[in-house]
Every structure is written in C-alpha cells, then in structure tokens.
Design a protein around this motif. Structure first.
Motif, PDB file in Angstrom:
ATOM      1  N   PHE A 198      33.792  35.497  46.127  1.00 42.17           N
ATOM      2  CA  PHE A 198      34.925  35.926  45.304  1.00 42.17           C
ATOM      3  C   PHE A 198      34.820  35.298  43.916  1.00 42.17           C
ATOM      4  N   GLU A 199      34.367  34.037  43.867  1.00 50.64           N
ATOM      5  CA  GLU A 199      34.208  33.358  42.577  1.00 50.64           C
ATOM      6  C   GLU A 199      33.199  34.091  41.685  1.00 50.64           C
ATOM      7  N   ASP A 200      32.070  34.493  42.275  1.00 50.09           N
ATOM      8  CA  ASP A 200      31.042  35.208  41.497  1.00 50.09           C
ATOM      9  C   ASP A 200      31.605  36.497  40.908  1.00 50.09           C
ATOM     10  N   PHE A 201      32.334  37.243  41.734  1.00 44.18           N
ATOM     11  CA  PHE A 201      32.917  38.503  41.263  1.00 44.18           C
ATOM     12  C   PHE A 201      33.946  38.234  40.165  1.00 44.18           C
ATOM     13  N   ALA A 202      34.724  37.178  40.351  1.00 44.62           N
ATOM     14  CA  ALA A 202      35.727  36.818  39.336  1.00 44.62           C
ATOM     15  C   ALA A 202      35.068  36.526  37.990  1.00 44.62           C
ATOM     16  N   PHE A 203      33.946  35.805  38.008  1.00 43.21           N
ATOM     17  CA  PHE A 203      33.252  35.480  36.759  1.00 43.21           C
ATOM     18  C   PHE A 203      32.730  36.749  36.080  1.00 43.21           C
TER      19      PHE A 203
ATOM     20  N   MET B  61      41.738  37.154  36.468  1.00 39.79           N
ATOM     21  CA  MET B  61      41.148  38.492  36.582  1.00 39.79           C
ATOM     22  C   MET B  61      42.175  39.563  36.209  1.00 39.79           C
ATOM     23  N   TYR B  62      43.410  39.343  36.634  1.00 41.26           N
ATOM     24  CA  TYR B  62      44.470  40.322  36.355  1.00 41.26           C
ATOM     25  C   TYR B  62      44.754  40.406  34.852  1.00 41.26           C
ATOM     26  N   LEU B  63      44.840  39.253  34.196  1.00 42.00           N
ATOM     27  CA  LEU B  63      45.057  39.243  32.746  1.00 42.00           C
ATOM     28  C   LEU B  63      43.891  39.894  32.012  1.00 42.00           C
ATOM     29  N   GLN B  64      42.678  39.616  32.467  1.00 41.80           N
ATOM     30  CA  GLN B  64      41.493  40.238  31.863  1.00 41.80           C
ATOM     31  C   GLN B  64      41.558  41.754  32.007  1.00 41.80           C
ATOM     32  N   TYR B  65      41.875  42.206  33.198  1.00 42.80           N
ATOM     33  CA  TYR B  65      41.927  43.646  33.484  1.00 42.80           C
ATOM     34  C   TYR B  65      42.988  44.337  32.628  1.00 42.80           C
ATOM     35  N   LYS B  66      44.173  43.741  32.541  1.00 44.28           N
ATOM     36  CA  LYS B  66      45.290  44.376  31.845  1.00 44.28           C
ATOM     37  C   LYS B  66      45.162  44.275  30.324  1.00 44.28           C
ATOM     38  N   ILE B  67      44.653  43.155  29.834  1.00 46.55           N
ATOM     39  CA  ILE B  67      44.651  42.943  28.383  1.00 46.55           C
ATOM     40  C   ILE B  67      43.311  43.306  27.744  1.00 46.55           C
ATOM     41  N   ILE B  68      42.234  42.749  28.270  1.00 45.57           N
ATOM     42  CA  ILE B  68      40.924  42.927  27.628  1.00 45.57           C
ATOM     43  C   ILE B  68      40.131  44.082  28.239  1.00 45.57           C
ATOM     44  N   GLY B  69      40.306  44.315  29.536  1.00 50.03           N
ATOM     45  CA  GLY B  69      39.516  45.332  30.226  1.00 50.03           C
ATOM     46  C   GLY B  69      38.301  44.696  30.882  1.00 50.03           C
ATOM     47  N   ILE B  70      37.623  45.440  31.744  1.00 51.55           N
ATOM     48  CA  ILE B  70      36.499  44.880  32.485  1.00 51.55           C
ATOM     49  C   ILE B  70      35.235  45.706  32.272  1.00 51.55           C
ATOM     50  N   ASN B  71      34.117  45.051  32.524  1.00 58.15           N
ATOM     51  CA  ASN B  71      32.813  45.686  32.411  1.00 58.15           C
ATOM     52  C   ASN B  71      32.632  46.720  33.514  1.00 58.15           C
ATOM     53  N   ASP B  72      31.923  47.802  33.214  1.00 57.79           N
ATOM     54  CA  ASP B  72      31.713  48.860  34.206  1.00 57.79           C
ATOM     55  C   ASP B  72      30.989  48.368  35.449  1.00 57.79           C
ATOM     56  N   LYS B  73      30.176  47.318  35.326  1.00 47.91           N
ATOM     57  CA  LYS B  73      29.428  46.826  36.491  1.00 47.91           C
ATOM     58  C   LYS B  73      30.359  46.224  37.541  1.00 47.91           C
ATOM     59  N   CYS B  74      31.609  45.952  37.163  1.00 49.83           N
ATOM     60  CA  CYS B  74      32.587  45.412  38.118  1.00 49.83           C
ATOM     61  C   CYS B  74      33.269  46.514  38.930  1.00 49.83           C
TER      62      CYS B  74
ATOM     63  N   GLN C 212      44.767  37.870  45.651  1.00 49.57           N
ATOM     64  CA  GLN C 212      43.321  38.110  45.650  1.00 49.57           C
ATOM     65  C   GLN C 212      43.000  39.535  46.112  1.00 49.57           C
ATOM     66  N   PHE C 213      43.696  39.986  47.150  1.00 49.18           N
ATOM     67  CA  PHE C 213      43.488  41.355  47.625  1.00 49.18           C
ATOM     68  C   PHE C 213      43.995  42.372  46.613  1.00 49.18           C
ATOM     69  N   ASP C 214      45.138  42.073  46.027  1.00 53.65           N
ATOM     70  CA  ASP C 214      45.741  43.023  45.098  1.00 53.65           C
ATOM     71  C   ASP C 214      44.857  43.253  43.883  1.00 53.65           C
ATOM     72  N   ILE C 215      44.237  42.185  43.376  1.00 55.63           N
ATOM     73  CA  ILE C 215      43.385  42.355  42.190  1.00 55.63           C
ATOM     74  C   ILE C 215      42.128  43.138  42.543  1.00 55.63           C
ATOM     75  N   LEU C 216      41.605  42.949  43.753  1.00 52.18           N
ATOM     76  CA  LEU C 216      40.444  43.741  44.174  1.00 52.18           C
ATOM     77  C   LEU C 216      40.805  45.222  44.219  1.00 52.18           C
ATOM     78  N   LYS C 217      41.958  45.536  44.809  1.00 52.09           N
ATOM     79  CA  LYS C 217      42.402  46.932  44.868  1.00 52.09           C
ATOM     80  C   LYS C 217      42.626  47.504  43.473  1.00 52.09           C
ATOM     81  N   THR C 218      43.189  46.692  42.584  1.00 52.06           N
ATOM     82  CA  THR C 218      43.476  47.144  41.218  1.00 52.06           C
ATOM     83  C   THR C 218      42.186  47.464  40.464  1.00 52.06           C
ATOM     84  N   ILE C 219      41.216  46.554  40.558  1.00 52.07           N
ATOM     85  CA  ILE C 219      39.949  46.747  39.843  1.00 52.07           C
ATOM     86  C   ILE C 219      39.167  47.917  40.427  1.00 52.07           C
TER      87      ILE C 219
END
Length: 740
Positions: free
Chosen positions: A259-264, A487-500, A517-524
């Motif tokens: 989970f840590e690796d995915f978060a990074f 992760m949630y702040l990154q997703y909502k404010i900055i956005g995430i890389n397509d590889k995620c 932790q589950f909710d952010i996985l579902k969101t992403i």
C-alpha cells in the motif's frame, strides 16, 4: 491402478514430450535464422516473432510436467474429445490442435467443477452441453509418470493429499493441479463486481488471488494489459515470498506492491514511513509504565480516526473551503479591457469543470482564458496601433524608432504570446503540493472541523495529531495512516498519474486496512472491480482494520451488489493443530466473533503437537535447539521460531546464535525470504507457512486473554504445516488447552 492403462498413459506422456521437444527445436531454429531487426511499420512481423518467443518460453516452462489431468468430453452430437490439461496451452504448429489445454480455458472448468455424466460449460456466452466420460489425474515428475488416478469430482483427492504432504519451500507454489471446487469459483468469478473472501488460515487465499489474476488476464487479454492489474500485499517480504507464482503461470508485468508503494506513486514522491508494526510492538510490550499506556491509547485512537470515513468527511469540508477560495478575487484584465470577470472564472472552477482535480480545472481555465483573450485581441491591437500612431506623430529619429518598436512588441505579444499574458494571471493562483495542504489542514483547520467541544478524549487526540503529525511532516515522515489522506488530497487537488489507474486490484490481508484506505483505492480506481481477501481472525491491526465484514460492506459498498464468500477448509495445518487454533480464536468476545469462521482441516496427521514447560531463558534456548535438531533430522526444510514481538525475537537470536549460526531473524525491513531456520515476530508471520513452528514462550504473561493476544496466538499456531512445538515459562497461557 491398471498396468495396461499405466503403460498407455506412459506412452502418451512420452509422445507429448516428443511433440514439445520437436516444437521447441523448430521454434529455436526459426528464431535463430530470423532477422530480429524490422521497421516499426512492419507490426505483423513483430507480432509473429513475439508469438514464437512466448510459445518457446511456455514450452520450456511445462515440458518437465506438461499436464496434470485428462478429461474426456463428448459434446452432444459431436465426437469424444480427449483433453490434457496443464498450466499453459500449447498448440501443434501444423494441425493447430491443442497438445495441452490451459487450465483457464472455459472447457477446463468442467474438470474442476463437473462430475462424470451430463455436464455443460459456457464459452462466448454460449452454453455447450455434453457428457464427461473420464476425469484422470497424474503425478508426473521430471518427465516421468509416477502415478495416475481416476476421479469423479476434485475433492480431497489423492493428488491434493500428495501435494499437502510436500515440505514447505522458500516460495509459494501454484496450485493449478489441485484447485478445489470452492477455490475455483472464486478464481473464475466475474471481475465487474466487488468480491470479498473471508478465508480461514491455510485456505489458500493468497494463492487463489494470484491464480485469479492469471485467470482474468487470460480471459480479458484483448481488453486489459497485465500492468492494469495490481495486487496489494502487506510488505515487501511477503511480495518476495509470492514472487514466482505469476511468472510460473505465464503471467508477467502485473503490478505487485505494498500500500505504501502505491501511495508513493499516487503522491508522486517518497516519504519516510516507520515500521507498519511499531504500534503493535508498543501494545504488546508488557513492561511499560502506566502513563505510557495512556499515551499508547491516544496513539491507537489517532490511528483509528485517521483511517476512518469520518476523517475523510472532515477533509472534504476542508476541500470545500479551499475550493471556494482557490481563485483569486480579481478579474482577468489586459490594459483597460476586462477579458473575464472573477465571478465567471470562479463559476468555471466551481461548476463547469468540477469533475476534475483542482489543478486540471486550472489547466482548462487557462485554455479558456487564452481563447477569450484571442477573441478580444483585435480590439486591443487596434487600440494599441492607434496609441502608437499618436505617440510617434511628433517624434523624430532614434526616439521615434524606439517608441514604435515598444508598441510593436506589445502587439506581437498579443498576437503570438497571449499564453504568457494568461500565465501571469494563472501564476497568482496558489500552487502547493499535497503535503503542504495536509500541513495546512492539520495545523489550521482540523480542530475547527472536528466536533471536540464536549469530547475531552477527542480533544487530546486532535492535540496529539497536531503536535506529532506536523513534526513528522517537517522531517518528510508520515505514519501509515497518513497515506490515505495524502493520497486523497493529491487526487482531489493535484490529480494523479495515469500509471496509478489500474483496472482490477486484489487486496490481500485486507482485514488490516481501514475504511479510508479502501475508500481511496475505490476513488482512484473509479471502479468496484476489487477482489478483497482477508481473515478477521488474523486482524492484528485492530486499531484501524476491519472488525466485521457486514459493517464494512455497509460503509464501502452500500448501494453496490457484493459477492461475499467464505473458505472454511484449511489445507495447511493438521487437524490436531487446527483444533487448538479454533479453541484459541473461539475465546474472542461475541462482537468480534460475528465474522469469524472456524477452520475445517483436511489433513489428519497424528503426533503433530509437542508441549514443553521450561524454567528460564537458558533452558528455553536449549530445548528449542533440541527440537530444531530433531526437525532437521526428520527432513523438514523450513522451521520458524516465532516470538511475540521483535524484542523477544532479538533476545532469542542473541542466545541461540551462541549455539548455532544458521538462524535468521526476519524483520519488517527485510525484502527476501529463504527457507531454513527463522526467528519471526508473530505479526510478520501472517501469510507465511512453515513445516515446523516453535512458539518460543506461550506463557500466561505473553499471551493474555486480550483480543490482540488471541489473534496473535491464532496467527502463530496456524503457520505450522506439520509440527507445532509449544514452549512456555512457568504457567501456560489460559488461551491454550492444558498439555495433551
């Protein structure tokens, strides 16, 4: 076993191996004479060469044991088909007939679930009816047929029993030859609905998860690439333990991470995360002072709070606030011209582009402003040209040229460089990363958005969070529970890389993750395509994890159809060992037992438990060493000495290394496991299995009747495949039955 049939099957095996050898030789000759250099436009040639390479690799993987079963099936109105089932499909290059049928093929499902007689299977949404005439299993070792047995259903058959008799190795093995009916249903379940599996220790959850990925990739190869599948495991040590399964099944490039690796990957930067088990170490330390126990209580409440949906909802309030203030309250103007009013820009940000992250919204607004500036550029340029004419009217020489050029530069800027003008306005908008926003939230808004007025305990938790979290963030350090909010702040404010953005995720040891932790996985993922596997009985991270599957489903999948199933049978431990494990876990309080399933062992082997009382550490080490020697003498490959926590394990290592030098201490930071003699903390042993387990000290001080101690002891006991040695100083734990 009929001698004539054995000879026929032996002959068939030799013929199959000869066919595979011929195919291998032919492919090697073809590839050796092929020009591997080709233009990018010549895709057909590249695809053919890759097909040859893949086929050659597959042949090399299976030729020593090309298949494990045979099934004779007669389709209604058709001829009898004799199918040999193996790990991978191999076609004859000339006839294109299957030499070996892949275990994942639709027709192979009949082998796992069908009985002799009338049967059907589905392929491309079409039902095929017929009759199963024969189901036969083989034991093949290094191209030699050792045994065959005819079966009706794949129950606890001879092939499975042979597999269960094998010694533990340093890696998990594939189970394609021994997949049981209940496991097969999970492996082949549709991928569009969330699948939750509550499986007892030793039920094969992890192995099933990996075979499910292999199955899904096989069936959806045109829709999805392997790197669009991901498995999340508890630690790197565990990832190493399972590393060979997917390649062994012909699957590569699947993302296997913690989970840590995915978060990074989501956050876009690495942060320091202390040992995920440090809180457990603090809890199990029996010698701490009372005031320190109070501190631990706050630490655990903080972890639970950060892992909750409640915490996510509080962050949502913060996001709403910064969203309303994100656009500076100034119009976008150039000279005296208002290109776009603040109110209109803010409307674009708040409503028009609300489906995007804040940063993406700004990107869209930037394009919008550029477009508006272009539309009004003609009027602005005419105004500048008129001013230029007036300005140079009474000027002469060099001064006239300089003034003319200055106005002309401005016209060029409007005509060609309008993006620079827009960028100047955009740069006034705040630009921070998710860590800076998290600091701002914790420091200035957490207490404001959290109801703590009449809750003294919550006040203490919030104050502790502000103090420790901010201090950690300054050191570029976070706790495990901080990752989901970041992760949630990154997703909502900055956005995430397509590889995620993966298409299907499998979460192993799922009971140890919290709601957030589950909710952010579902969101992403933006999908419910999840396979969730866990065992509430092994939920040692109780302070943040799942305590009840029904409650979890109500929170995470309230309006979604969920496939929930249980695995009751354990294929790891003997009946004697599992009976003790069941007695231990049955001592959980009622509210904890709602989702607990007791294991039903399929191995009935006697004399698998050994008890020994000792008086002190010296006697303990001497007796442990004696048992280790006995297990080695009996041919066992992997032996684990399991301590309660890392402190106890280090003490055991210190003393036992004076006697022998072949003992390895396993710690959370380790990323590789090799069979042999290991010392393991109880919470790191989850998911692993050993021929022999030695419980270093199962006394009534080490293992009390607390929920955590019950679960840790259950985990420890259920790591044993063949032998369980229970040592204790003075009095044995009340969780265990008295010496047999």
């Amino acid at each position: 076993m009929d001698d004539e049939i054995f000879k026929e099957e032996e002959k068939k095996l030799k013929k199959t191996i000869k066919e595979l050898d011929d195919e291998e030789q032919s492919l090697e000759e073809t590839l050796s004479t092929s020009n591997m250099q080709y233009n990018i436009e010549d895709q057909a040639k590249g695809l053919i060469l890759q097909m040859y390479i893949d086929k050659l690799e597959n042949i090399k993987k299976i030729k020593n044991e090309p298949y494990f079963a045979r099934m004779d099936f007669k389709e209604n109105g058709g001829a009898n088909e004799i199918l040999y089932i193996g790990k991978l499909s191999i076609l004859d290059s000339k006839s294109l007939e299957p030499i070996v049928v892949d275990w994942r093929a639709p027709i192979a499902n009949l082998y796992y679930e069908g009985k002799l007689g009338k049967a059907s299977y589905t392929v491309l949404d079409k039902k095929i009816y017929g009759e199963i005439l024969l189901k036969r299993q083989y034991i093949i070792d290094n191209k030699k047929l050792k045994k065959y047995v005819d079966i009706n259903i794949t129950g606890v058959d001879e092939l499975l029993q042979n597999s269960l008799e094998e010694k533990a190795d340093d890696r998990l093995k594939n189970i394609v030859a021994t997949i049981q009916d209940e496991q097969n249903k999970i492996i082949r379940a549709p991928m569009d609905l969330p699948l939750i599996v509550q499986g007892v220790a030793g039920s094969g959850k992890t192995t099933i998860a990996l075979h499910r990925i292999a199955y899904l990739i096989y069936h959806y190869e045109k829709e999805f690439k392997p790197n669009e599948f991901m498995i999340i495991a508890p630690n790197k040590f565990f990832l190493n333990y399972i590393s060979n399964i997917l390649p062994d099944l012909g699957v590569n490039d699947v993302r296997q991470c913690t989970f840590e690796d995915f978060a990074f990957d989501v956050i876009g930067k690495k942060l320091k995360v202390p040992d995920n088990n440090e809180k457990l170490v603090m809890i199990v330390n029996k010698e701490i002072e009372e005031d320190y126990k109070n501190k631990i209580n706050i630490i655990l409440k903080e972890a639970k709070f950060k892992s909750s949906i409640k915490f996510k909802n509080i962050i949502d309030k913060y996001l709403q606030m910064i969203e309303s203030e994100f656009i500076p309250k100034i119009d976008f103007c150039y000279r005296e011209h208002t290109i776009m009013k603040y109110s209109d820009i803010n409307e674009l940000f708040i409503n028009t582009y609300k489906m995007y992250s804040f940063k993406r919204r700004i990107f869209e607004i930037e394009k919008h402003l550029t477009y508006e500036l272009k539309n009004k550029s003609k009027d602005i340029i005419e105004e500048i040209e008129e001013q230029r004419s007036k300005a140079i009217k009474n000027l002469q020489g060099k001064e006239r040229v300089e003034v003319y050029e200055n106005f002309t530069k401005e016209i060029d800027l409007i005509e060609k460089g309008n993006k620079k003008i827009v960028k100047k306005y955009i740069n006034k908008i705040e630009n921070k990363d998710c860590v800076e926003y998290y600091k701002d939230f914790i420091k200035n808004y957490l207490a404001k958005f959290t109801s703590i007025e009449n809750d003294t305990e919550m006040k203490d938790v919030v104050e502790y969070m502000k103090k420790t979290t901010l201090s950690n963030l300054e050191k570029n350090e976070v706790s495990f529970e901080d990752l989901a909010p970041l992760m949630y702040l990154q997703y909502k404010i900055i956005g995430i890389n397509d590889k995620c953005k993966v298409k299907h995720t499998i979460i192993d040891e799922a009971q140890d993750y919290g709601e957030f932790q589950f909710d952010i996985l579902k969101t992403i993922l933006n999908s419910n395509s999840l396979t969730i596997l866990g065992d509430i009985a092994q939920g040692v991270h109780f302070y943040r994890g799942i305590e009840n599957w029904n409650k979890f489903i109500d929170i995470e999948f309230k309006d979604t159809k969920v496939v929930y199933t249980t695995l009751n049978k354990t294929y790891r431990t003997t009946k004697e060992i599992m009976d003790i494990a069941n007695q231990v876990i049955s001592k959980l309080p009622n509210y904890e037992r709602e989702s607990i399933v007791l294991g039903e062992p399929v191995i009935n082997r006697e004399n698998s438990i050994y008890y020994q009382q000792v008086n002190d550490m010296k006697a303990l080490i001497e007796n442990i060493n004696s048992r280790v020697e006995k297990h080695i003498e009996d041919g066992y490959k992997s032996i684990a000495i399991i301590g309660k926590d890392i402190n106890e394990c280090k003490e055991i290592q210190k003393y036992i290394n004076k006697i022998r030098d072949d003992v390895t201490l396993i710690q959370a930071k380790d990323s590789e496991y090799n069979a042999g003699i290991s010392i393991v903390p109880s919470y790191l042993a989850k998911g692993l299995e050993f021929d022999c387990v030695i419980i270093a000290n199962a006394d009534d001080v080490n293992y009390t009747e607390s929920v955590l101690d019950i679960k840790l002891l259950y985990v420890t006991i259920t790591r044993a495949m063949s032998k369980l040695d229970i040592f204790y100083i003075d009095k044995i734990s009340k969780l265990l039955p008295p010496k047999i």
